[in-house]
Motif scaffolding. Structure first.
Motif, PDB file in Angstrom:
ATOM      1  N   ILE A   4      43.827 -13.557  -8.567  1.00 27.92           N
ATOM      2  CA  ILE A   4      44.982 -13.670  -9.270  1.00 27.92           C
ATOM      3  C   ILE A   4      45.078 -12.851 -10.417  1.00 27.92           C
ATOM      4  O   ILE A   4      44.553 -12.972 -11.373  1.00 27.92           O
ATOM      5  CB  ILE A   4      45.531 -14.866  -9.411  1.00 27.92           C
ATOM      6  CG1 ILE A   4      45.401 -15.869  -8.088  1.00 27.92           C
ATOM      7  CG2 ILE A   4      46.834 -15.128  -9.976  1.00 27.92           C
ATOM      8  CD1 ILE A   4      46.475 -15.584  -7.194  1.00 27.92           C
ATOM      9  N   LEU A   8      50.819 -12.286 -12.140  1.00 27.42           N
ATOM     10  CA  LEU A   8      51.068 -13.181 -11.080  1.00 27.42           C
ATOM     11  C   LEU A   8      50.748 -14.440 -11.564  1.00 27.42           C
ATOM     12  O   LEU A   8      51.403 -15.641 -11.496  1.00 27.42           O
ATOM     13  CB  LEU A   8      50.166 -12.888  -9.710  1.00 27.42           C
ATOM     14  CG  LEU A   8      50.706 -13.801  -8.571  1.00 27.42           C
ATOM     15  CD1 LEU A   8      52.242 -13.643  -8.606  1.00 27.42           C
ATOM     16  CD2 LEU A   8      50.029 -13.263  -7.257  1.00 27.42           C
ATOM     17  N   LEU A  91      59.237 -12.017  -5.452  1.00 27.32           N
ATOM     18  CA  LEU A  91      57.639 -11.959  -4.920  1.00 27.32           C
ATOM     19  C   LEU A  91      57.776 -10.967  -3.883  1.00 27.32           C
ATOM     20  O   LEU A  91      58.379 -11.193  -2.950  1.00 27.32           O
ATOM     21  CB  LEU A  91      57.165 -13.226  -4.806  1.00 27.32           C
ATOM     22  CG  LEU A  91      56.803 -14.121  -5.815  1.00 27.32           C
ATOM     23  CD1 LEU A  91      56.255 -15.713  -5.213  1.00 27.32           C
ATOM     24  CD2 LEU A  91      55.772 -13.868  -6.807  1.00 27.32           C
ATOM     25  N   LYS A  94      52.956  -9.307  -0.349  1.00 24.05           N
ATOM     26  CA  LYS A  94      51.325  -9.474  -0.681  1.00 24.05           C
ATOM     27  C   LYS A  94      51.308 -10.437  -1.816  1.00 24.05           C
ATOM     28  O   LYS A  94      50.240 -11.121  -1.700  1.00 24.05           O
ATOM     29  CB  LYS A  94      50.919  -8.103  -1.318  1.00 24.05           C
ATOM     30  CG  LYS A  94      49.566  -8.065  -1.647  1.00 24.05           C
ATOM     31  CD  LYS A  94      49.319  -6.284  -1.975  1.00 24.05           C
ATOM     32  CE  LYS A  94      47.775  -6.251  -2.373  1.00 24.05           C
ATOM     33  NZ  LYS A  94      47.550  -5.050  -2.677  1.00 24.05           N
ATOM     34  N   GLN A  95      52.114 -10.590  -2.774  1.00 26.78           N
ATOM     35  CA  GLN A  95      51.902 -11.552  -3.823  1.00 26.78           C
ATOM     36  C   GLN A  95      51.986 -13.119  -3.258  1.00 26.78           C
ATOM     37  O   GLN A  95      51.210 -13.982  -3.828  1.00 26.78           O
ATOM     38  CB  GLN A  95      53.051 -11.478  -4.951  1.00 26.78           C
ATOM     39  CG  GLN A  95      52.788 -10.317  -5.762  1.00 26.78           C
ATOM     40  CD  GLN A  95      53.961  -9.969  -6.677  1.00 26.78           C
ATOM     41  OE1 GLN A  95      54.971 -10.177  -6.463  1.00 26.78           O
ATOM     42  NE2 GLN A  95      53.668  -9.645  -8.025  1.00 26.78           N
ATOM     43  N   LYS A  98      48.854 -13.840  -1.746  1.00 30.02           N
ATOM     44  CA  LYS A  98      47.925 -14.233  -2.685  1.00 30.02           C
ATOM     45  C   LYS A  98      47.746 -15.470  -3.122  1.00 30.02           C
ATOM     46  O   LYS A  98      46.932 -16.463  -3.280  1.00 30.02           O
ATOM     47  CB  LYS A  98      47.964 -13.323  -3.994  1.00 30.02           C
ATOM     48  CG  LYS A  98      47.335 -11.883  -3.687  1.00 30.02           C
ATOM     49  CD  LYS A  98      47.515 -10.957  -4.907  1.00 30.02           C
ATOM     50  CE  LYS A  98      46.599  -9.639  -4.777  1.00 30.02           C
ATOM     51  NZ  LYS A  98      46.568  -8.832  -5.973  1.00 30.02           N
TER      52      LYS A  98
END
Length: 205
Positions: A4, A8, A91, A94-95, A98
């Motif tokens: 992370i 983020l 967001l 991809k975020q 994660k």
């Protein structure tokens, strides 16, 4: 916090704050014990007992770093909502992935096990806390947070140990006496500490 990035991580902390799930009143470290000790000093009250302790924390983290870790590893994971994340247009996908991966990993490993690990590390790092034995997983987090905010060993022991079951009536009466002496307590003092503080305040009047 694995995989992370800093941005983020900050975003997730702000989510915890905005959702009102931080038990600390926000995401910036502060200590009621330190504030109380400072207040007594400013008032010229001589109180021999040390109220604020600066303990060694896991992985040599600062208090703010450890607080961030607890907010993300424990409170964020407990509060986490798939739908809120999916609907968040701030967001990228991809975020979001994660965050999902992080939460799944934490849940798989067991967030209470992580808290227990931190409790054991804190005991090893701080001999004055080594003999305090929290009575269950709820009090493991209370023990860890007591160290995070620098509460004295007597206060952590009183709050966490089974043999020291709290007497709420006594606590309330002592808090009222302290309030009448101009001190508003914002955390739990052991009755012995509160009684000593009352004597010091009465002597300093």
């Amino acid at each position: 916090m694995n995989k992370i990035d800093t941005n983020l991580r900050e975003y997730m902390l702000n989510m915890v704050s905005a959702a009102g799930v931080s038990p600390y009143g926000g995401i910036k470290w502060d200590s009621s014990a330190k504030n109380l000790e400072n207040d007594l000093g400013h008032r010229g009250i001589k109180f021999d007992k040390k109220l604020f302790w600066k303990y060694k924390l896991p992985n040599d983290m600062s208090a703010q770093e450890f607080m961030d870790t607890l907010l993300l590893e424990f409170y964020f994971v407990k509060w986490f909502s798939d739908m809120k994340i999916m609907r968040d247009k701030n967001l990228t996908m991809k975020q979001k992935i994660k965050i999902f991966s992080y939460v799944l990993s934490m849940k798989k490993n067991g967030i209470n096990k992580n808290i227990k690990k931190y409790a054991n590390e804190i005991k090893q790092l701080n001999p004055e806390l080594a003999k305090i034995n929290p009575r269950d997983s709820f009090y493991d987090i209370a023990f860890v947070e007591g160290a995070l905010f620098g509460f004295a060993p007597d206060e952590i022991r009183y709050f966490c140990e089974e043999k020291g079951l709290r007497d709420f009536d006594v606590e309330h009466k002592l808090d009222e006496k302290l309030k009448n002496l101009g001190v508003r307590i914002t955390y739990v003092l052991a009755p012995e500490t509160a009684e000593c503080l009352i004597k010091a305040l009465e002597k300093g009047k």
